[in-house]
Design an enzyme around this catalytic site. Structure first.
Site, PDB file in Angstrom:
ATOM      1  N   ASP A  67     -49.783 -14.378  -3.278  1.00  0.00           N
ATOM      2  CA  ASP A  67     -49.294 -15.689  -2.850  1.00  0.00           C
ATOM      3  C   ASP A  67     -49.770 -15.997  -1.434  1.00  0.00           C
ATOM      4  O   ASP A  67     -50.335 -15.132  -0.765  1.00  0.00           O
ATOM      5  CB  ASP A  67     -47.749 -15.741  -2.930  1.00  0.00           C
ATOM      6  N   ASN A 135     -33.127 -11.756  -3.597  1.00  0.00           N
ATOM      7  CA  ASN A 135     -32.643 -12.644  -4.663  1.00  0.00           C
ATOM      8  C   ASN A 135     -33.350 -12.382  -5.993  1.00  0.00           C
ATOM      9  O   ASN A 135     -33.223 -13.166  -6.926  1.00  0.00           O
ATOM     10  CB  ASN A 135     -32.810 -14.120  -4.255  1.00  0.00           C
ATOM     11  N   HIS A 137     -36.600 -12.306  -6.471  1.00  0.00           N
ATOM     12  CA  HIS A 137     -37.888 -13.004  -6.677  1.00  0.00           C
ATOM     13  C   HIS A 137     -39.034 -12.006  -6.819  1.00  0.00           C
ATOM     14  O   HIS A 137     -38.972 -10.867  -6.346  1.00  0.00           O
ATOM     15  CB  HIS A 137     -38.147 -14.067  -5.604  1.00  0.00           C
ATOM     16  N   GLU A 142     -39.230 -17.808  -7.375  1.00  0.00           N
ATOM     17  CA  GLU A 142     -37.811 -17.745  -7.011  1.00  0.00           C
ATOM     18  C   GLU A 142     -36.954 -17.833  -8.283  1.00  0.00           C
ATOM     19  O   GLU A 142     -37.459 -18.190  -9.356  1.00  0.00           O
ATOM     20  CB  GLU A 142     -37.476 -18.908  -6.064  1.00  0.00           C
TER      21      GLU A 142
HETATM   22  P1  PGA Z   1     -40.332  -7.406   1.924  1.00  0.00           P
HETATM   23  O1  PGA Z   1     -40.603  -8.573   0.897  1.00  0.00           O
HETATM   24  O2  PGA Z   1     -41.242  -6.276   1.558  1.00  0.00           O
HETATM   25  O3  PGA Z   1     -40.680  -7.989   3.258  1.00  0.00           O
HETATM   26  O4  PGA Z   1     -38.900  -7.025   1.807  1.00  0.00           O
HETATM   27  C1  PGA Z   1     -40.688  -8.316  -0.456  1.00  0.00           C
HETATM   28  C2  PGA Z   1     -40.559  -9.610  -1.231  1.00  0.00           C
HETATM   29  O5  PGA Z   1     -39.928 -10.552  -0.736  1.00  0.00           O
HETATM   30  O6  PGA Z   1     -41.082  -9.679  -2.356  1.00  0.00           O
END
Ligand code: PGA
Length: 243
Positions: A67, A135, A137, A142
Site C-alpha cells: 500500500d 482493528n 486491518h 479496514e
Molecule cells: P505496525 O502496523 O507494524 O506499525 O503495528 C501493522 C499494520 O498496521 O498492519
C-alpha cells in the site's frame, strides 16, 4: 495455517527470513510482497544482516508494496516507498529499480490502482509479508472491506491514523486515504507470512485466527488461504486458545 510463537522479536525475524531464504534458494528472482509499519523493521534488519553476510542475496528479487499513502509528495520520507528504500535498498543489494508500489501521487488514482493490481497479479508474488492492525486491518483494508476487493483507493480508519501518527509529526499530518492492495489481490500470493508483536495486537490476532471469517475482521481472510505462517511473540499470542 502454522502459528509459531517465539520469545523475542529477533527470533521472530529469524523464522520469517528463513522462510524468505527458502523461497530464494529455489527462485533467486522471486517476487516478494513487502509490508511496512513498525513490526517489519525487525524483519528488515535481519534481511539486511543476511544480505551483508552473503547468506542471502536480494540482487535479483523484485519487491511489491502492499500500500501507499495518497497525497504525499514523491520522495516524502513518510511514504512507504521511501521507508523501504531506507530499510532495505540503501542497506542491501536490492536495486531501487526493483521495488514497486502504487503511486499515491497519481493524478487519476483509480487508474493507478488498477494498473498496480495488474502488475502485482502478473508478477505472481511468492511470499507476502503482512502485519495486522489493532482493528484487524490487513494492509489498508479496514474493517468492512470485501474479501473480493482489489487494489483501490480507501479511506483510513481513525484508529489507523492515530496508530500511524508516530511516523508523522502528529495525527493531523497522517494522510486520510491510501491506495491498498485488496484482500483478493493479497490472497493471490503463493504463501502469506503474518507477523505481530505486542499485547496491543492480541485481540486482533485472536479475532483473525480463531474468530469467524468476516469482513469486519479483514485479517480473518487468512483463514481462507492454504499456505499461511503466523509468527507472534508471546504478548501478541496471549489470547489464542490453539497454539
Ligand atoms: P505496525 O502496523 O507494524 O506499525 O503495528 C501493522 C499494520 O498496521 O498492519
Amino acid at each position: 495455517m502454522r502459528i509459531l510463537v517465539v520469545e523475542t522479536r529477533e527470533a521472530a525475524a529469524v523464522v520469517v527470513v528463513d522462510r524468505i531464504a527458502d523461497v530464494l534458494r529455489v527462485h533467486p528472482a522471486a517476487a516478494l510482497g513487502l509490508a511496512t509499519g513498525g513490526t517489519m523493521q525487525t524483519i528488515y534488519d535481519e534481511l539486511v544482516r543476511r544480505d551483508q553476510l552473503d547468506l542471502l542475496d536480494l540482487q535479483d528479487v523484485c519487491c511489491f508494496l502492499l500500500d501507499e499513502y495518497v497525497g504525499l509528495d514523491a520522495g516524502d520520507s513518510a511514504s512507504y516507498l521511501e521507508t523501504v528504500r531506507r530499510a532495505l535498498v540503501n542497506r542491501t543489494r536490492l536495486p531501487a529499480t526493483s521495488v514497486f508500489g502504487p503511486d499515491g501521487s497519481a493524478v487519476v488514482l483509480d487508474v493507478e490502482a488498477r494498473r498496480y493490481d495488474q502488475q502485482v497479479t502478473q508478477s505472481r508474488i511468492s511470499l507476502q509479508l503482512l502485519g495486522i492492525g489493532q482493528n484487524g486491518h490487513l494492509a489498508f483494508n479496514e474493517p468492512g472491506s470485501s474479501f473480493q476487493s482489489r487494489t483501490r483507493q480507501v479511506d483510513l480508519a481513525d484508529e489507523t491514523r492515530r496508530a500511524n501518527s508516530r511516523f508523522f509529526t502528529g495525527k493531523r499530518s497522517v494522510p486520510s486515504s491510501a491506495i491498498t492492495q485488496g484482500i483478493a489481490t493479497i490472497l493471490q500470493a503463493e504463501q502469506l507470512v503474518l507477523v505481530a508483536f505486542g499485547a496491543d495486537k492480541s485481540d486482533a490476532v485472536k479475532a483473525a485466527l480463531e474468530g469467524p471469517v468476516s469482513s469486519s475482521v479483514p485479517a480473518s481472510a487468512l483463514q481462507l488461504h492454504s499456505h499461511v505462517t503466523v509468527v507472534l511473540d508471546e504478548d501478541a499470542a496471549r489470547e489464542l486458545q490453539n497454539r
